[in-house]
Scaffold this active site. Structure first.
Site, mmCIF file in Angstrom:
data_model
loop_
_atom_site.group_PDB
_atom_site.id
_atom_site.type_symbol
_atom_site.label_atom_id
_atom_site.label_comp_id
_atom_site.label_asym_id
_atom_site.label_seq_id
_atom_site.Cartn_x
_atom_site.Cartn_y
_atom_site.Cartn_z
ATOM 1 N N HIS A 135 30.007 8.993 -2.653
ATOM 2 C CA HIS A 135 28.636 9.713 -3.356
ATOM 3 C C HIS A 135 29.136 10.665 -4.284
ATOM 4 O O HIS A 135 29.994 11.362 -4.259
ATOM 5 C CB HIS A 135 28.141 10.537 -2.245
ATOM 6 C CG HIS A 135 28.862 11.568 -1.362
ATOM 7 N ND1 HIS A 135 28.858 12.865 -1.933
ATOM 8 C CD2 HIS A 135 29.577 11.520 -0.506
ATOM 9 C CE1 HIS A 135 29.573 13.452 -1.220
ATOM 10 N NE2 HIS A 135 29.942 12.771 -0.171
ATOM 11 N N HIS A 144 40.292 2.065 -14.526
ATOM 12 C CA HIS A 144 40.456 1.161 -13.608
ATOM 13 C C HIS A 144 40.828 1.571 -12.382
ATOM 14 O O HIS A 144 41.878 2.268 -12.135
ATOM 15 C CB HIS A 144 41.647 0.397 -14.144
ATOM 16 C CG HIS A 144 42.113 -0.799 -13.256
ATOM 17 N ND1 HIS A 144 43.036 -1.759 -13.605
ATOM 18 C CD2 HIS A 144 41.608 -1.448 -11.878
ATOM 19 C CE1 HIS A 144 43.304 -2.650 -12.613
ATOM 20 N NE2 HIS A 144 42.341 -2.535 -11.547
#
Ligand SMILES: CC(C)(COP(=O)(O)OP(=O)(O)OC[C@H]1O[C@@H](n2cnc3c(N)ncnc32)[C@H](O)[C@@H]1OP(=O)(O)O)[C@@H](O)C(=O)NCCC(=O)NCCS
Length: 209
Positions: A135, A144
Site C-alpha cells: 500500500h 524494474h
C-alpha cells in the site's frame, strides 16, 4: 482489441506476448532491430525493426516495449507514443492488482504479482513474476522490480531504478533515481540516486559491470 505489436524479441518479450494473448490479443507481431537477420521468436514472427513499426504503428490496438534495459525501454516508449502508438497496461490474469492502485501506460504486471491499494506505478515499469508492491508505494517511470522482490508499505522508488530478484525493501524507505538493489538484498535505509547496494542489510558497492 486484437492486434498487439511488441518491440523487443527477447526472453522478456516471450513473457509479454503470452500475457497479451491471455488478455485476448489474437495477433502478436514482434519488431526488433535485429530484423531481418532474425525473423522468428519461438512460434511468433518478427516482421520488422523500429522504423518498420513506426510506419505502421496506428494499425495496432496495443504497442508494448519488451526491452529489459530501463533507459532504452522508456526512450523507445516515448518515441513510439509520439508516433501515435496506443499504449496500455498488461496484467497477467493471476496477478492481484488493487482497484485503488494506479498503473501508468507501458507497465506490465506479471504472474502472481500483487499491487496493493493506493500504490502508484509509473510508465514503462516491469512488475516481474511474484513481486509485491504494498500500500501507498510510489514507483516512478521505467522501474524494474525483478521476480520475487518486495516493497513494503509507503516505499518510494525513483525513475529507472532496478530492484533485484528476491530483494526486500522496508516500509517507508526511499530509493533514488537510477539506483540498483542487488539480488536478495534487504534494504532498511534510504538509497541515493545512482547508488548500487547489496547484502543484508544492504550496503553500497561500486559497480564493475
Ligand atoms: C548488484 C549487481 C547489479 C552487481 O553487479 P556487478 O556490478 O556486475 O557486480 P559484480 O558481480 O562485479 O560484484 C561486485 C561485488 O559485489 C558482490 N555482489 C554482487 N551482487 C551481489 C548480491 N546480489 N548480493 C551480495 N553481494 C553481491 C560480488 O560478490 C562482488 O564482491 P567482491 O568484490 O567481494 O568479489 C548484481 O550482482 C545483481 O545482484 N543483479 C541483480 C540480478 C537480478 O535481479 N536479475 C533478475 C533479472 S529479471
Amino acid at each position: 482489441m486484437t492486434k498487439c505489436a511488441i518491440l523487443g524479441a527477447s526472453g522478456h518479450g516471450k513473457v509479454i506476448a503470452e500475457i497479451a494473448e491471455l488478455n485476448g490479443f489474437k495477433q502478436i507481431d514482434f519488431f526488433d532491430d535485429r530484423w531481418p537477420q532474425t525473423l522468428q521468436l519461438e512460434h511468433w514472427h518478427i516482421i520488422g525493426d523500429t522504423d518498420s513499426l513506426l510506419s505502421c504503428i496506428q494499425r495496432y490496438d496495443l504497442v508494448f516495449i519488451a526491452i529489459g534495459d530501463n533507459a532504452i525501454r522508456i526512450q523507445k516508449q516515448q518515441e513510439l507514443m509520439q508516433a501515435g502508438g496506443h499504449f496500455g497496461v498488461l496484467v497477467h490474469p493471476s496477478a492481484v492488482v488493487s482497484a485503488y492502485s494506479v498503473l501508468d501506460i507501458g507497465t506490465v504486471v506479471m504472474a502472481n504479482a500483487v499491487v496493493n491499494p493506493f500504490a502508484e506505478i509509473g510508465k514503462a515499469c516491469i512488475v516481474n513474476t511474484a513481486a509485491t508492491i504494498d500500500h501507498d508505494c510510489v514507483v516512478a517511470d521505467g522501474v524494474h522490480l525483478s521476480p520475487g522482490a518486495h516493497l513494503a508499505g509507503g516505499v518510494k522508488v525513483g525513475t529507472l531504478s532496478w530492484i533485484g530478484i528476491g530483494a526486500s525493501v522496508k516500509q517507508l524507505v526511499s530509493i533514488g533515481r537510477n539506483a540498483v538493489v542487488g539480488a536478495g538484498a534487504a534494504v532498511v535505509m534510504n538509497i541515493s540516486d545512482n547508488q548500487t547496494v547489496v547484502g543484508v542489510p544492504a550496503k553500497p558497492i561500486s559497480r564493475k559491470g
